[in-house]
Scaffold this active site. Structure first.
Site, PDB file in Angstrom:
ATOM      1  N   CYS A   1       8.040  17.802  55.566  1.00  0.00           N
ATOM      2  CA  CYS A   1       9.237  17.492  56.442  1.00  0.00           C
ATOM      3  C   CYS A   1      10.499  18.132  55.485  1.00  0.00           C
ATOM      4  O   CYS A   1      10.583  17.657  54.531  1.00  0.00           O
ATOM      5  CB  CYS A   1       9.516  16.075  56.778  1.00  0.00           C
ATOM      6  SG  CYS A   1      11.147  15.657  57.373  1.00  0.00           S
TER       7      CYS A   1
ATOM      8  N   ASP B   1       4.648  29.991  63.273  1.00  0.00           N
ATOM      9  CA  ASP B   1       4.679  30.891  64.237  1.00  0.00           C
ATOM     10  C   ASP B   1       3.282  31.260  65.051  1.00  0.00           C
ATOM     11  O   ASP B   1       3.120  32.286  65.181  1.00  0.00           O
ATOM     12  CB  ASP B   1       5.076  32.244  63.379  1.00  0.00           C
ATOM     13  CG  ASP B   1       6.170  32.075  62.623  1.00  0.00           C
ATOM     14  OD1 ASP B   1       6.704  31.258  63.011  1.00  0.00           O
ATOM     15  OD2 ASP B   1       6.718  32.917  61.963  1.00  0.00           O
TER      16      ASP B   1
ATOM     17  N   ALA C   1       8.139  14.803  66.117  1.00  0.00           N
ATOM     18  CA  ALA C   1       8.977  13.539  66.426  1.00  0.00           C
ATOM     19  C   ALA C   1       9.488  13.545  67.570  1.00  0.00           C
ATOM     20  O   ALA C   1      10.034  14.646  68.157  1.00  0.00           O
ATOM     21  CB  ALA C   1      10.041  13.395  65.222  1.00  0.00           C
TER      22      ALA C   1
END
Length: 387
Positions: free
Chosen positions: A118, A224, A35
Site C-alpha cells: 500500500c 498494468d 478498498a
C-alpha cells in the site's frame, strides 16, 4: 494470385495453474484486494466469469483482533467461495500472530495474503504498507509470525509488495528472499515503487528478476494488466507463475472470463455490447443490495457507473442520473433508456481506475537510518479496515 489463408488461427497453449499450499489456482489469476471494491458482491460477480483466487478487501490485524464491527462485516464470504482469501495489513508481529490465530481458531479464512504494497501516505508515514519491507528484520518477523500461526491449520500465507520505496531504496529482491525463507507460499510483486503510486508504467522486468531470485515458491506479477493479452504478455516476458489483476477489472468483471479463455488457449471473447453491460451492471446492483440492503448497496454501486459506461455514447445528463441512482427500480428505468445494440467501444479499452501522479513518500522520521532496526513503528497499526 494471392491466396488468403482462411484457416483458424492456431490455438495458444494453455497456461499452467500454480499452487498456493493445498490450493490449485486455475487459471493462474488472482483478483487483487481493492478498498471499497472487492466486497463479497463484487467477488461473486467476478467469480461467475471464471475460476481463480479472489481476495477480499484489506483487513487490518488490529481491527480484526479487536473485533471492529465494520471489519467483521467485511470478512463475509459466500457459502460456495473457496478458498476464502483474506488480506491482512499489519506492522506488529505480535498483533499479526494474534490475528492469524483468530482466523485459525474461528475458521474465518482458508488463505491469508499479507499487504506490504500500500502506497497511501496515511500508511507509509507510519512505516506501514510499502514502507515496511525496508526494515528487513521487522518484515521477516511479521511474515514468520503469520506463517507460524497459520501452520497448524494448513493455511497458506502469501506476501504482496512493491519494488521499493523509491528508485534509491529498492527492496523487492530482499523482500522476496525473506518471505520465501520465512515460509510464505507465494509472493506477488507490483512493478512500481511506492513513490510512483499508480502513475507511469509498471516495470515488468523487475517481476522477471524476482522470478529468477525466488526459486521455490510461485512468483506472481501485478501492474498494468488491463486485458487478457496483457496477462499473456506479462507471463511470456517475465516467466511469472500467475498474474494479479486490480484496476483492470473495474467496471469490467467479464475480464475474468477473457482470462479464463486466454489461459485455456481458447479465443478471447469480443467486448460485450451495451445490452450485456447493462445486464452485468444490474446483476452487480442486485448483489450489492443483497449484501448491504438496497439503499446502501445502490449508493455503493454509484462509484462503478463511470467504469461500466466508459466509452459508450451515454449523454452527460443520463450519466449524471446514473451517478445518483438509489434503488433497483430506478436503475431499471435508467438502463431502459440505453440502446442495447451499441457495440463495445474501442475507447473502453486501456488503463482504468485512478492513476494519479508520482510523489515523495512520506515516512516516519529517521525511517531510512537503519534497515535492520526491528522496532515496531509507534502508532502504525491502523484501527479500521479497508485501506
Amino acid at each position: 494470385m494471392t491466396v488468403l489463408d482462411l484457416s483458424p488461427a492456431p490455438a495458444r497453449p494453455a497456461a499452467p495453474a500454480f499452487q498456493i499450499g493445498p490450493y490449485r489456482v486455475d487459471p493462474p489469476v488472482v483478483l487483487a484486494p481493492m478498498a471499497g471494491i472487492t466486497n463479497v458482491a463484487f467477488r461473486r460477480l467476478c467469480r461467475e466469469y471464471g475460476a481463480g483466487l479472489f481476495v477480499c478487501e484489506m483487513i487490518t490485524s488490529r481491527a480484526l483482533v479487536e473485533r471492529h464491527p465494520k471489519t467483521l462485516e467485511m470478512i463475509t464470504f459466500d457459502p460456495d467461495e473457496h478458498p476464502r482469501s483474506m488480506q491482512l495489513y499489519g506492522v506488529d508481529p505480535v498483533t499479526m500472530g494474534r490475528a492469524v490465530r483468530m482466523i485459525v481458531d474461528e475458521n474465518l479464512a482458508d488463505h491469508v495474503d499479507m499487504n506490504f504494497g500500500c502506497p497511501v501516505p496515511k500508511v507509509t508515514r507510519k512505516g506501514g504498507g510499502s514502507a515496511l519491507p525496508y526494515k528487513r528484520r521487522l518484515f521477516g518477523e511479521i511474515v514468520r509470525a503469520a506463517v507460524r500461526a497459520a501452520e497448524p491449520a494448513g493455511i497458506p500465507v502469501t506476501v504482496k509488495f512493491r519494488i521499493g520505496i523509491d528508485d534509491d531504496h529498492i527492496t523487492y529482491l530482499d523482500a522476496g528472499r525473506i518471505a520465501e525463507d520465512n515460509g510464505a507460499k507465494a509472493v506477488a510483486l507490483h512493478g512500481r515503487t511506492a513513490a510512483q503510486r499508480y502513475s507511469g508504467t509498471a516495470d515488468w522486468s523487475a517481476i522477471a528478476r524476482l522470478k529468477e531470485h525466488v526459486r521455490t515458491i510461485p512468483v506472481l506479477g501485478n501492474g498494468d494488466i488491463f486485458s487478457a493479452d496483457d496477462a499473456l504478455r506479462m507471463m511470456a516476458e517475465t516467466g511469472c507463475d500467475g498474474v494479479v489483476v486490480g484496476r483492470g477489472c473495474l467496471g469490467r468483471p467479464w475480464l475474468f472470463g477473457d482470462l479464463q479463455a486466454a489461459f485455456a488457449g481458447a479465443p478471447i471473447p469480443p467486448g460485450p455490447p451495451l445490452g450485456e453491460v447493462c445486464r452485468v451492471l444490474k446483476r452487480h446492483g442486485e448483489l450489492l443490495a443483497d449484501h448491504m440492503g438496497e439503499q446502501k448497496g445502490l449508493r455503493d454501486l454509484r462509484k462503478h457507473m463511470a467504469q461500466y459506461l466508459r466509452g459508450f455514447p451515454v449523454g452527460s445528463e443520463l450519466r449524471h442520473r446514473f451517478g445518483l441512482v438509489s434503488s433497483l427500480a430506478e436503475l431499471d428505468d435508467l438502463l431502459a433508456e440505453l440502446d442495447p445494440n451499441v457495440p463495445f467501444p474501442v475507447d473502453a479499452e486501456g488503463p482504468r481506475g485512478r492513476q494519479g501522479s508520482a510523489g515523495k513518500v512520506v515516512l516516519p522520521e529517521g525511517w531510512l537510518d537503519d534497515p535492520d532496526d526491528a522496532t515496531v513503528p509507534a502508532g502504525a497499526e491502523i484501527e479500521h479496515s479497508g485501506g
